[in-house]
Design a protein around this motif. Structure first.
Motif, short mmCIF file in Angstrom:
data_model
loop_
_atom_site.label_atom_id
_atom_site.label_comp_id
_atom_site.label_asym_id
_atom_site.label_seq_id
_atom_site.Cartn_x
_atom_site.Cartn_y
_atom_site.Cartn_z
N GLN A 132 1.50 76.72 91.29
CA GLN A 132 1.85 75.46 90.67
C GLN A 132 0.62 74.87 90.00
O GLN A 132 -0.48 74.93 90.54
CB GLN A 132 2.39 74.47 91.71
CG GLN A 132 2.94 73.20 91.11
CD GLN A 132 3.63 72.33 92.15
OE1 GLN A 132 3.77 72.74 93.30
NE2 GLN A 132 4.04 71.16 91.74
N VAL A 133 0.82 74.33 88.81
CA VAL A 133 -0.27 73.76 88.02
C VAL A 133 -0.05 72.28 87.86
O VAL A 133 1.05 71.84 87.53
CB VAL A 133 -0.35 74.42 86.64
CG1 VAL A 133 -1.50 73.82 85.82
CG2 VAL A 133 -0.52 75.93 86.79
N ALA A 160 -5.15 74.75 89.54
CA ALA A 160 -4.42 75.98 89.27
C ALA A 160 -4.98 77.09 90.13
O ALA A 160 -6.19 77.16 90.33
CB ALA A 160 -4.53 76.35 87.79
N THR A 203 -4.58 80.30 89.39
CA THR A 203 -4.90 81.44 88.54
C THR A 203 -5.79 80.97 87.39
O THR A 203 -5.80 79.78 87.07
CB THR A 203 -3.63 82.09 87.98
OG1 THR A 203 -2.83 81.08 87.34
CG2 THR A 203 -2.81 82.75 89.08
N TYR A 211 -3.58 76.08 79.17
CA TYR A 211 -2.84 77.32 78.89
C TYR A 211 -3.42 78.46 79.70
O TYR A 211 -4.64 78.62 79.82
CB TYR A 211 -2.91 77.67 77.41
CG TYR A 211 -2.33 79.03 77.11
CD1 TYR A 211 -3.15 80.15 77.00
CD2 TYR A 211 -0.96 79.21 77.00
CE1 TYR A 211 -2.62 81.41 76.77
CE2 TYR A 211 -0.42 80.46 76.77
CZ TYR A 211 -1.25 81.55 76.65
OH TYR A 211 -0.72 82.80 76.44
N SER A 212 -2.50 79.26 80.22
CA SER A 212 -2.90 80.47 80.95
C SER A 212 -1.96 81.60 80.55
O SER A 212 -0.78 81.36 80.31
CB SER A 212 -2.81 80.24 82.45
OG SER A 212 -2.84 81.46 83.16
N THR A 213 -2.48 82.81 80.51
CA THR A 213 -1.61 83.95 80.25
C THR A 213 -0.65 84.17 81.39
O THR A 213 0.36 84.86 81.23
CB THR A 213 -2.46 85.22 80.02
OG1 THR A 213 -3.31 85.41 81.15
CG2 THR A 213 -3.30 85.09 78.76
N SER A 214 -0.92 83.59 82.54
CA SER A 214 -0.04 83.74 83.70
C SER A 214 1.15 82.79 83.66
O SER A 214 2.25 83.16 84.05
CB SER A 214 -0.82 83.50 84.99
OG SER A 214 -1.88 84.42 85.13
N TRP A 215 0.93 81.54 83.22
CA TRP A 215 2.01 80.55 83.28
C TRP A 215 2.23 79.78 81.99
O TRP A 215 3.01 78.83 81.96
CB TRP A 215 1.79 79.58 84.44
CG TRP A 215 0.38 79.26 84.78
CD1 TRP A 215 -0.35 79.79 85.78
CD2 TRP A 215 -0.48 78.32 84.11
NE1 TRP A 215 -1.61 79.25 85.79
CE2 TRP A 215 -1.72 78.34 84.79
CE3 TRP A 215 -0.31 77.45 83.02
CZ2 TRP A 215 -2.79 77.54 84.41
CZ3 TRP A 215 -1.37 76.66 82.65
CH2 TRP A 215 -2.59 76.72 83.33
N GLY A 216 1.56 80.15 80.93
CA GLY A 216 1.84 79.51 79.65
C GLY A 216 1.24 78.13 79.55
O GLY A 216 0.16 77.87 80.06
N ARG A 242 0.98 74.00 80.03
CA ARG A 242 1.31 72.88 80.90
C ARG A 242 0.73 71.62 80.29
O ARG A 242 -0.34 71.64 79.69
CB ARG A 242 0.73 73.09 82.30
CG ARG A 242 1.35 74.23 83.08
CD ARG A 242 2.78 73.96 83.46
NE ARG A 242 3.32 75.01 84.32
CZ ARG A 242 3.94 76.10 83.88
NH1 ARG A 242 4.08 76.29 82.57
NH2 ARG A 242 4.40 76.99 84.73
#
Length: 116
Positions: A1-2, A26, A28, A98-103, A105
């Motif tokens: 969860q972010v 985060a 990740t 932005y993360s490649t794991s969760w896009g 937020r």
């Protein structure tokens, strides 16, 4: 969860300064974080973005030379130093991560009001 937590908005006279901060929790790695303003979400104006791995920074044309984005080197916290504020800078500022794991937020937004 972010989760993104923003702070630092407020009311300032034109020509003044404000500092925004955004802390991201985060589990990740985060690829980049930045600040955007306005609505709707798909049409928000880019204010400033920083890429974590390279330190690359990009500013929106409207704020170039007046705003500075920085990152705390020890945690996922970014800052936006806003100088020489103009009335047209008024609006809700949103932190983005932005993360490649969760896009993408978004934070809840913080109001910046500049009066003349």
């Amino acid at each position: 969860q972010v989760q993104l937590v923003e702070s630092g908005g407020g009311v300032v006279e034109a020509g003044g300064s404000l500092r925004l901060s955004c802390d991201a929790s985060a589990s990740t790695p985060i690829t980049l974080m930045g600040w955007y303003r306005g609505e709707p979400v798909n049409d928000r104006e880019k204010v400033a973005v920083i890429v974590f791995s390279t330190g690359t920074i990009a500013y929106g044309d409207a704020v170039m030379g007046r705003f500075t984005i920085t990152k705390d080197p020890t945690k996922n916290t970014i800052f936006l130093e806003m100088n020489k504020l103009k009335t047209e800078d008024t609006g809700v500022y949103y932190c983005n991560a932005y993360s490649t794991s969760w896009g993408n937020r978004w934070g809840q937004g913080t109001q910046v009001t500049v009066f003349s």
